[in-house]
Motif scaffolding. Sequence first.
Motif, PDB file in Angstrom:
ATOM      1  N   THR A   1       0.827  -1.218   0.000  1.00 18.20           N
ATOM      2  CA  THR A   1       0.000   0.000   0.000  1.00 18.20           C
ATOM      3  C   THR A   1       0.855   1.259   0.000  1.00 18.20           C
ATOM      4  O   THR A   1       0.391   2.345   0.269  1.00 18.20           O
ATOM      5  N   ARG A   2       2.166   1.063  -0.279  1.00 20.89           N
ATOM      6  CA  ARG A   2       3.081   2.198  -0.244  1.00 20.89           C
ATOM      7  C   ARG A   2       2.635   3.297  -1.214  1.00 20.89           C
ATOM      8  O   ARG A   2       2.302   3.011  -2.360  1.00 20.89           O
ATOM      9  N   PRO A   3       2.635   4.562  -0.757  1.00 23.35           N
ATOM     10  CA  PRO A   3       2.267   5.628  -1.695  1.00 23.35           C
ATOM     11  C   PRO A   3       3.374   5.792  -2.733  1.00 23.35           C
ATOM     12  O   PRO A   3       4.511   5.401  -2.478  1.00 23.35           O
ATOM     13  N   PRO A   4       3.062   6.361  -3.885  1.00 21.04           N
ATOM     14  CA  PRO A   4       4.091   6.535  -4.910  1.00 21.04           C
ATOM     15  C   PRO A   4       5.270   7.317  -4.358  1.00 21.04           C
ATOM     16  O   PRO A   4       5.080   8.285  -3.607  1.00 21.04           O
ATOM     17  N   ARG A   5       6.506   6.884  -4.692  1.00 14.75           N
ATOM     18  CA  ARG A   5       7.671   7.603  -4.218  1.00 14.75           C
ATOM     19  C   ARG A   5       7.751   8.960  -4.915  1.00 14.75           C
ATOM     20  O   ARG A   5       7.296   9.122  -6.035  1.00 14.75           O
TER      21      ARG A   5
ATOM     22  N   ARG B   1      16.030   1.926 -10.670  1.00 11.76           N
ATOM     23  CA  ARG B   1      16.487   2.580  -9.442  1.00 11.76           C
ATOM     24  C   ARG B   1      16.498   1.535  -8.326  1.00 11.76           C
ATOM     25  O   ARG B   1      15.682   0.618  -8.334  1.00 11.76           O
ATOM     26  N   THR B   2      17.410   1.683  -7.357  1.00  9.96           N
ATOM     27  CA  THR B   2      17.314   0.813  -6.191  1.00  9.96           C
ATOM     28  C   THR B   2      16.190   1.335  -5.310  1.00  9.96           C
ATOM     29  O   THR B   2      15.836   2.522  -5.354  1.00  9.96           O
ATOM     30  N   ASP B   3      15.602   0.441  -4.510  1.00  9.59           N
ATOM     31  CA  ASP B   3      14.483   0.810  -3.656  1.00  9.59           C
ATOM     32  C   ASP B   3      14.848   0.401  -2.228  1.00  9.59           C
ATOM     33  O   ASP B   3      14.872  -0.791  -1.896  1.00  9.59           O
ATOM     34  N   PRO B   4      15.176   1.370  -1.360  1.00 14.81           N
ATOM     35  CA  PRO B   4      15.655   1.030  -0.008  1.00 14.81           C
ATOM     36  C   PRO B   4      14.597   0.318   0.843  1.00 14.81           C
ATOM     37  O   PRO B   4      14.919  -0.281   1.866  1.00 14.81           O
ATOM     38  N   SER B   5      13.349   0.326   0.428  1.00 10.25           N
ATOM     39  CA  SER B   5      12.306  -0.320   1.239  1.00 10.25           C
ATOM     40  C   SER B   5      12.301  -1.838   1.040  1.00 10.25           C
ATOM     41  O   SER B   5      11.603  -2.552   1.729  1.00 10.25           O
ATOM     42  N   ILE B   6      13.082  -2.363   0.074  1.00 11.44           N
ATOM     43  CA  ILE B   6      13.115  -3.815  -0.173  1.00 11.44           C
ATOM     44  C   ILE B   6      14.352  -4.407   0.479  1.00 11.44           C
ATOM     45  O   ILE B   6      15.485  -4.029   0.156  1.00 11.44           O
TER      46      ILE B   6
END
Length: 345
Positions: free
Chosen positions: A34-38, A51-56
């Motif tokens: 449900t993460r809002p768009p970065r 892009r890398t995604d620090p949340s993963i």
Amino acid sequence: MFRAASLLRGARALPRARNAIATPGPTVRQVSTTRPPRKDHDETKPGRFARTDPSITVECPAGGDVPSSKPVQRHRRTLKSFSLEGKVAVVTGGARGLGYVMTQALVESGADAAIVDLDGEEAVKSAKSLLEHFKGENPDAERLPTITAHTSDVSSPTSVRSTISEILAQHNSHIDVLVTSAGFTENFKAEDYPHDRMQKLWGVNVDGTYFCAVEAAKHMIERKRPGSMVFIGSMSGSIVNVPQPQAPYNAAKAAVRHLASSLAVEWAPHGIRVNCISPGYMLTTLTRKILDDNPELKAKWTSLIPQGRMGNPEDLMGAVVFLASGASSYVTGADLRIDGGYTVT
Ligand SMILES: NC(=O)c1ccc[n+]([C@@H]2O[C@H](COP(=O)([O-])OP(=O)(O)OC[C@H]3O[C@@H](n4cnc5c(N)ncnc54)[C@H](O)[C@@H]3O)[C@@H](O)[C@H]2O)c1
């Protein structure tokens, strides 16, 4: 417009798909659905998904959960029925262009090959280069393929007859596959077509296909073993190319296609299959040169191809192996169009 819209739809679907894959895995610790768009997620920017995604974050699995290592697969696996191991394939016009690449495909699939061409010197060079390529690709091969070169004019029945005898003598009295790629095209307004050129065009494209097929069939029938023939027609046998005028070539290729169907019926009782490949616009060294000199022609042709590009000779490799091999054992009299969709629009 349509293409751009569907690409955009594909792009929007990607973040959802990524979450769907990550969620069920036991080692994935945290992936929010449900993460809002970065903030930096701008769909209009090029490279937006690179892009890398620090949340993963992914945990390293415990030793026991890791599968054992397996030996490297030395041979590419494919259906056994595609193998041409032990077969001898004759390719007319095999010294150059499409014929050369199709010979390579047949050799890579296990066949020995006989290259038949009007240009004997080039045929010898091509046989050598294909063998060298094979050695480079298969340094541990137990057996090298036999690739022979034969000078012949396919429009002459006597030349074809003696060439087939020569091939049989050099390949243990054995021909299983025939691919007829010797052919050419040229453009004249119908009212101006020189009669001798037209006879030559029909002689090579139509008579040449017929003479080679009949001589190979005589041998196959006598030997009472199945065989497969692949005639190289053209999409020009089904449609009329624009803007270049080439009525006799179009008609000749329609004849090649129907010759394949007719001989398929006549020789079916002997276990000989006859099919046709009808290529669209292909980028050989020859067409590449013509188009470099006439860029507007390339733009016109490409604009009519749904896939948006001309074909590469390699695009015929799978098709010729399919039709030559047992993988197509119930296919005969067929025409396989390989044209990026040109003829369906
Ligand atoms: N290139 C294309 O875009 C395209 C498209 C559709 C169909 N085709 C067909 O594919 C076949 C091969 O075309 P390509 O582009 O590879 O041509 P190419 O000119 O590159 O190769 C044709 C080969 O046939 C040989 N040849 C010509 N006349 C001969 C004869 N009388 N006897 C023996 N050999 C002879 C030539 O020496 C040459 O090596 C032709 O039948 C052509 O009509 C080509």
